[in-house]
Design a protein around this motif. Sequence first.
Motif, PDB file in Angstrom:
ATOM      1  N   SER A 303       0.850  -1.184   0.000  1.00 14.53           N
ATOM      2  CA  SER A 303       0.000   0.000   0.000  1.00 14.53           C
ATOM      3  C   SER A 303       0.889   1.237   0.000  1.00 14.53           C
ATOM      4  CB  SER A 303      -0.906  -0.009   1.233  1.00 14.53           C
ATOM      5  OG  SER A 303      -1.804   1.079   1.165  1.00 14.53           O
ATOM      6  N   CYS A 304       0.630   2.135  -0.919  1.00 15.42           N
ATOM      7  CA  CYS A 304       1.509   3.303  -1.116  1.00 15.42           C
ATOM      8  C   CYS A 304       0.689   4.587  -1.147  1.00 15.42           C
ATOM      9  CB  CYS A 304       2.250   3.200  -2.451  1.00 15.42           C
ATOM     10  SG  CYS A 304       2.994   1.625  -2.810  1.00 15.42           S
ATOM     11  N   SER A 305       1.410   5.691  -1.175  1.00 20.28           N
ATOM     12  CA  SER A 305       0.783   7.002  -1.375  1.00 20.28           C
ATOM     13  C   SER A 305       1.629   7.790  -2.372  1.00 20.28           C
ATOM     14  CB  SER A 305       0.704   7.746  -0.039  1.00 20.28           C
ATOM     15  OG  SER A 305       0.468   9.122  -0.250  1.00 20.28           O
ATOM     16  N   VAL A 306       0.955   8.528  -3.223  1.00 23.12           N
ATOM     17  CA  VAL A 306       1.648   9.393  -4.191  1.00 23.12           C
ATOM     18  C   VAL A 306       1.734  10.797  -3.581  1.00 23.12           C
ATOM     19  CG1 VAL A 306       1.570  10.358  -6.523  1.00 23.12           C
ATOM     20  CG2 VAL A 306       0.743   8.028  -6.097  1.00 23.12           C
ATOM     21  N   PRO A 307       2.920  11.233  -3.181  1.00 27.01           N
ATOM     22  CA  PRO A 307       3.031  12.487  -2.413  1.00 27.01           C
ATOM     23  C   PRO A 307       2.421  13.693  -3.131  1.00 27.01           C
ATOM     24  CG  PRO A 307       5.099  11.290  -2.347  1.00 27.01           C
ATOM     25  CD  PRO A 307       4.221  10.562  -3.316  1.00 27.01           C
ATOM     26  N   GLU A 308       2.561  13.756  -4.432  1.00 27.17           N
ATOM     27  CA  GLU A 308       2.070  14.924  -5.175  1.00 27.17           C
ATOM     28  C   GLU A 308       0.546  15.028  -5.173  1.00 27.17           C
ATOM     29  OE1 GLU A 308       4.255  12.735  -6.156  1.00 27.17           O
ATOM     30  OE2 GLU A 308       6.118  13.869  -6.390  1.00 27.17           O
ATOM     31  N   ALA A 309      -0.132  13.948  -4.764  1.00 29.08           N
ATOM     32  CA  ALA A 309      -1.603  13.956  -4.776  1.00 29.08           C
ATOM     33  C   ALA A 309      -2.191  14.318  -3.411  1.00 29.08           C
ATOM     34  CB  ALA A 309      -2.117  12.590  -5.216  1.00 29.08           C
ATOM     35  N   ARG A 310      -1.327  14.587  -2.453  1.00 29.32           N
ATOM     36  CA  ARG A 310      -1.831  14.850  -1.093  1.00 29.32           C
ATOM     37  C   ARG A 310      -2.302  16.296  -0.922  1.00 29.32           C
ATOM     38  NH1 ARG A 310       3.316  12.339   1.712  1.00 29.32           N
ATOM     39  NH2 ARG A 310       3.145  10.256   0.846  1.00 29.32           N
ATOM     40  N   THR A 350      -8.792   7.511  -5.945  1.00 30.50           N
ATOM     41  CA  THR A 350      -9.078   8.939  -5.859  1.00 30.50           C
ATOM     42  C   THR A 350      -9.878   9.272  -4.603  1.00 30.50           C
ATOM     43  OG1 THR A 350     -11.024   8.582  -7.219  1.00 30.50           O
ATOM     44  CG2 THR A 350      -9.039   9.307  -8.354  1.00 30.50           C
ATOM     45  N   GLY A 351     -10.140   8.264  -3.783  1.00 35.12           N
ATOM     46  CA  GLY A 351     -10.936   8.491  -2.580  1.00 35.12           C
ATOM     47  C   GLY A 351     -10.107   8.391  -1.305  1.00 35.12           C
ATOM     48  N   GLY A 352     -10.809   8.130  -0.212  1.00 37.13           N
ATOM     49  CA  GLY A 352     -10.143   8.053   1.083  1.00 37.13           C
ATOM     50  C   GLY A 352      -9.255   6.824   1.197  1.00 37.13           C
ATOM     51  N   MET A 353      -8.246   6.935   2.031  1.00 33.92           N
ATOM     52  CA  MET A 353      -7.344   5.798   2.218  1.00 33.92           C
ATOM     53  C   MET A 353      -7.806   4.947   3.388  1.00 33.92           C
ATOM     54  SD  MET A 353      -3.573   7.087   1.213  1.00 33.92           S
ATOM     55  CE  MET A 353      -3.025   5.385   1.298  1.00 33.92           C
ATOM     56  N   LYS A 356      -6.288   1.695   8.249  1.00 31.26           N
ATOM     57  CA  LYS A 356      -5.367   0.669   8.757  1.00 31.26           C
ATOM     58  C   LYS A 356      -3.931   0.906   8.277  1.00 31.26           C
ATOM     59  CE  LYS A 356      -7.532  -3.089   7.223  1.00 31.26           C
ATOM     60  NZ  LYS A 356      -8.863  -2.894   6.624  1.00 31.26           N
ATOM     61  N   ASN A 357      -3.793   1.677   7.203  1.00 35.64           N
ATOM     62  CA  ASN A 357      -2.452   1.915   6.656  1.00 35.64           C
ATOM     63  C   ASN A 357      -1.615   2.852   7.518  1.00 35.64           C
ATOM     64  OD1 ASN A 357      -3.356   1.920   3.085  1.00 35.64           O
ATOM     65  ND2 ASN A 357      -3.219   0.277   4.579  1.00 35.64           N
ATOM     66  N   PHE A 358      -2.209   3.406   8.578  1.00 36.56           N
ATOM     67  CA  PHE A 358      -1.480   4.363   9.418  1.00 36.56           C
ATOM     68  C   PHE A 358      -1.499   3.907  10.875  1.00 36.56           C
ATOM     69  CE2 PHE A 358      -3.492   6.590   5.889  1.00 36.56           C
ATOM     70  CZ  PHE A 358      -2.404   7.201   5.296  1.00 36.56           C
ATOM     71  N   ALA A 359      -0.350   3.942  11.524  1.00 38.43           N
ATOM     72  CA  ALA A 359      -0.271   3.573  12.943  1.00 38.43           C
ATOM     73  C   ALA A 359      -0.583   4.808  13.789  1.00 38.43           C
ATOM     74  CB  ALA A 359       1.109   3.005  13.255  1.00 38.43           C
ATOM     75  N   GLU A 360      -1.767   5.331  13.609  1.00 37.37           N
ATOM     76  CA  GLU A 360      -2.215   6.531  14.316  1.00 37.37           C
ATOM     77  C   GLU A 360      -3.634   6.312  14.796  1.00 37.37           C
ATOM     78  OE1 GLU A 360      -0.650   9.108  15.192  1.00 37.37           O
ATOM     79  OE2 GLU A 360       1.136   9.197  13.914  1.00 37.37           O
ATOM     80  N   LEU A 365      -4.857  10.568  13.466  1.00 35.53           N
ATOM     81  CA  LEU A 365      -5.243   9.711  12.339  1.00 35.53           C
ATOM     82  C   LEU A 365      -6.102  10.503  11.352  1.00 35.53           C
ATOM     83  CD1 LEU A 365      -5.501   7.041  10.823  1.00 35.53           C
ATOM     84  CD2 LEU A 365      -7.392   6.432  12.350  1.00 35.53           C
ATOM     85  N   GLN A 366      -7.014  11.293  11.879  1.00 37.29           N
ATOM     86  CA  GLN A 366      -7.881  12.061  10.987  1.00 37.29           C
ATOM     87  C   GLN A 366      -7.064  13.039  10.146  1.00 37.29           C
ATOM     88  OE1 GLN A 366     -11.105  11.169  10.556  1.00 37.29           O
ATOM     89  NE2 GLN A 366     -10.822  12.472   8.760  1.00 37.29           N
ATOM     90  N   LYS A 367      -6.038  13.630  10.767  1.00 37.59           N
ATOM     91  CA  LYS A 367      -5.165  14.546   9.997  1.00 37.59           C
ATOM     92  C   LYS A 367      -4.488  13.801   8.847  1.00 37.59           C
ATOM     93  CE  LYS A 367      -3.775  17.616  13.728  1.00 37.59           C
ATOM     94  NZ  LYS A 367      -2.698  17.834  14.682  1.00 37.59           N
ATOM     95  N   LYS A 368      -4.012  12.608   9.144  1.00 32.18           N
ATOM     96  CA  LYS A 368      -3.375  11.785   8.099  1.00 32.18           C
ATOM     97  C   LYS A 368      -4.369  11.478   6.978  1.00 32.18           C
ATOM     98  CE  LYS A 368       0.891  10.371   9.335  1.00 32.18           C
ATOM     99  NZ  LYS A 368       2.074  10.559   8.485  1.00 32.18           N
ATOM    100  N   LEU A 369      -5.566  11.042   7.377  1.00 30.39           N
ATOM    101  CA  LEU A 369      -6.559  10.665   6.370  1.00 30.39           C
ATOM    102  C   LEU A 369      -6.939  11.862   5.504  1.00 30.39           C
ATOM    103  CD1 LEU A 369      -8.851   8.305   8.501  1.00 30.39           C
ATOM    104  CD2 LEU A 369      -7.208   7.639   6.742  1.00 30.39           C
ATOM    105  N   ASP A 370      -7.031  13.027   6.135  1.00 26.84           N
ATOM    106  CA  ASP A 370      -7.356  14.241   5.360  1.00 26.84           C
ATOM    107  C   ASP A 370      -6.220  14.579   4.401  1.00 26.84           C
ATOM    108  OD1 ASP A 370      -9.710  14.397   6.729  1.00 26.84           O
ATOM    109  OD2 ASP A 370      -9.050  15.951   8.131  1.00 26.84           O
ATOM    110  N   SER A 371      -5.009  14.501   4.900  1.00 30.53           N
ATOM    111  CA  SER A 371      -3.855  14.868   4.080  1.00 30.53           C
ATOM    112  C   SER A 371      -3.655  13.893   2.917  1.00 30.53           C
ATOM    113  CB  SER A 371      -2.594  14.903   4.954  1.00 30.53           C
ATOM    114  OG  SER A 371      -1.442  15.027   4.149  1.00 30.53           O
ATOM    115  N   TYR A 372      -3.825  12.603   3.192  1.00 28.89           N
ATOM    116  CA  TYR A 372      -3.525  11.572   2.193  1.00 28.89           C
ATOM    117  C   TYR A 372      -4.714  11.275   1.276  1.00 28.89           C
ATOM    118  CZ  TYR A 372       0.998  10.221   4.184  1.00 28.89           C
ATOM    119  OH  TYR A 372       2.306  10.202   4.598  1.00 28.89           O
ATOM    120  N   TYR A 373      -5.821  11.968   1.478  1.00 25.87           N
ATOM    121  CA  TYR A 373      -7.031  11.676   0.691  1.00 25.87           C
ATOM    122  C   TYR A 373      -6.729  11.760  -0.821  1.00 25.87           C
ATOM    123  CZ  TYR A 373     -11.904  11.668  -0.742  1.00 25.87           C
ATOM    124  OH  TYR A 373     -13.100  11.341  -1.318  1.00 25.87           O
ATOM    125  N   GLY A 374      -7.121  10.729  -1.519  1.00 25.29           N
ATOM    126  CA  GLY A 374      -6.950  10.729  -2.981  1.00 25.29           C
ATOM    127  C   GLY A 374      -5.547  10.414  -3.455  1.00 25.29           C
TER     128      GLY A 374
END
Lengths: 523, 229
Positions: A303-310, A350-353, A356-360, A365-374
């Motif tokens: 499971s990955c994240s594309v930094p430019e999409a955050r 393109t949606g929420g992540m 479980k992918n975050f140890a928060e 955790l909500q900040k992470k989910l908001d930042s990493y959305y999409g």
Amino acid sequence: MPQEKVDVLVIGSGHSGGMAAKILTEKGIRCVMLNAGPIVDYQKDRETKAAYELPYRGMNMPGRVPHVWQANEFNANVWVDEKEVPYTYPQDKTYNWVRVRLFGGRSLFWACQSYRLSDYEFKARDHEGAGDNWPISLADLAPYYSRVEQIFRVRGQVNGLPQMPDGNFILDDSPWSGAMQRFAAAGKKVGVPLCKARVSVGKDGLASSINLLLPDAMATGKLTTVPNAVVRQITVDKNTGLANGALFVDRHSRREMEVKARVVVLAAGCLESTRLLLNSGLANSSGVLGHYLQDQVYGPGVSCSVPEARDGKSNSRLMGGGGIVPRFRNLDTKAKNFVGGYALTVGGGTGGMDPKNFAEYGPELQKKLDSYYGSGFGIGLMAAVLGRYENHVSIDKTKVDAWGIPVLHIDTKYTDNETNMVRDAVDTGAEIAEAAGFEVLVKNYEPNPPGYSIHELGSCRMGDNKKTSVLNKWNQSHDIKNLFVVDASSFVNGGWQNPTMTIASLSMRASEYMAEQMRQGNI
Amino acid sequence: MARMKRRDFVKALVAVPAAARAMLGGRVATAESAAAVSSPTAAAGTVVVPSMSKAVANFDYRTQMLAASVPDTVAATQGHFFNAQQMATLRRLGDLFQPAANGYPGATQAGTPEFLDFLIGASPAERKTLYLAGLDRLNTEAHKEFGKPFAEVNAEEADKLIRPWLRAWMNDHPPTEPYARFMNLAHAEIRTATMNSEAWSVAATSSGERAPGIGQYWSPIDPDIQIYV
């Protein structure tokens, strides 16, 4: 005229049975199709609900269909109830047998991924000295693949790769998203190709036996369909040794019934067909019926994240879309610690992540989910499992199902070959993702139990040698010439590919052969 | 033939359109299909019911669907699986894992601890043991580290007990070590039970957002009949 012999009895209504019925009836042959479960009515049987309206808030009824990891509280009623039709396995060899008995079977719910096998699978023994060769090659099946692809309306691209043979496609000319282009470029540097997935479009959002195959059969007026018919035994004429019909139980009333037929076609789904043959004591002069069970390894991935999409920058040009990395190991070079190959399924969301992918937890955790959305990008695995004699099924004589039919005992496990392949796949996928500039969040090396892929294959395999195979190259029993098994139990090597195109093509090919043999009076 | 009792007559009236609907697969009846329903000489293989009078055949009563609520709208779950100490620990864990925020309910407001008491209490032994042992250990460690039950630790203290066990994971593969497994599964299940609650759905609707957890529910499809003899 209940005791009148029908031309062909088809047991099972999924893609394999549906194809057999279509081909045979279109040639004027009268068929009766028995299916163990009811006919589904999409309008009557489904409704939109909120999770909170369900008894367990959408979190599953505890203990229900424990081996169907695909089940949830919304769809729990479509799977076979394990209390009603149980199966057993050794304590240390969990098997996830995922079954659907509705008319149309699992063709109602498949993921529509549509690939041909290549000669790397058909001739595996020749290529890498492992597994066995099929008695047929790609050239034998290619004409049938083309016709099946036309019926299923497969969308794809022509890639020119021998390990993923091209076919008769509706051209997919959709552009790659930026994330996919980056993954493709990073993969190319290490010799890993990325292709568009090949998908059956079907009709009206469905690519099932019930809307692509059975309507054609029904239109001939030659097909009689009987739902709720649980077959307990194939019957044989004592004088000729030929199959002459089947005994079945009415699912509701438990009334025992007998149907007579000139030819019997088994299409009950890999392991149910084998179970029926074992319970009938038929077609096993080779002693290999039930053996060489295989499937594909699912579960491991990245499971990955594309930094430019955050941080609100995700858009459809950058993210979205998916593709497949077809097998690239053990083609021209040799992997150091495994034989065979695997494919990777990759795609950007393109949606929420997944939290479980975050140890928060909590606000962090909500900040992470908001930042990493999409920004999510996932890599999944489909790894080949070679057919091995020791991976087998047998009848558990201590247990019966709700209709008194002895159940199946499944004894299979993955080996170091699969473990090593998984490690290579996850590490390679993660390396390409990192080279593409993605952040790797989680890697999972742990496979799901065998069976999870719902790609159980083999156990009634075909071959030229009747001492080492159950069927000949026409899906016809070596022992009983008017008995055909047209589902995935006939597979010799399944490779990494989703098997539906091969199942339907084999059934089409076998059915045309069968019709010709019937016309000539040979069966 | 004995006279039909009134209640049987009423049953027959109600049954007719139901049977017709079942045979027509929920589609609108056509003249042709209506004939098939009423004619005992329909083609072989089709389901046939006895002839009906025209009035009965045309009967098309439609049940008025009553608005209904789930029990959570008016009542709270009466838990009985966890003991008082375990329940207090779970409530505190719920507050930490899924606090109320931005107009959305937290685990407490969604009745999540009480719902999980019901869910875990109805679960196989392995899941029960995981929760019981996990909650007990969390409380024991709170006593050991801070001299008070977990239910009374502040957020900073709680973080020292929780964070070392949190893992990033995916698919169906939570950590295998039992305490880490408990911590991560409890986290995921507290979140899901809260976000799938009616309270969350109401909050989402109020803020003009789509509630999560909406799906296509499959009813039991022609379920097996019971045999009584």
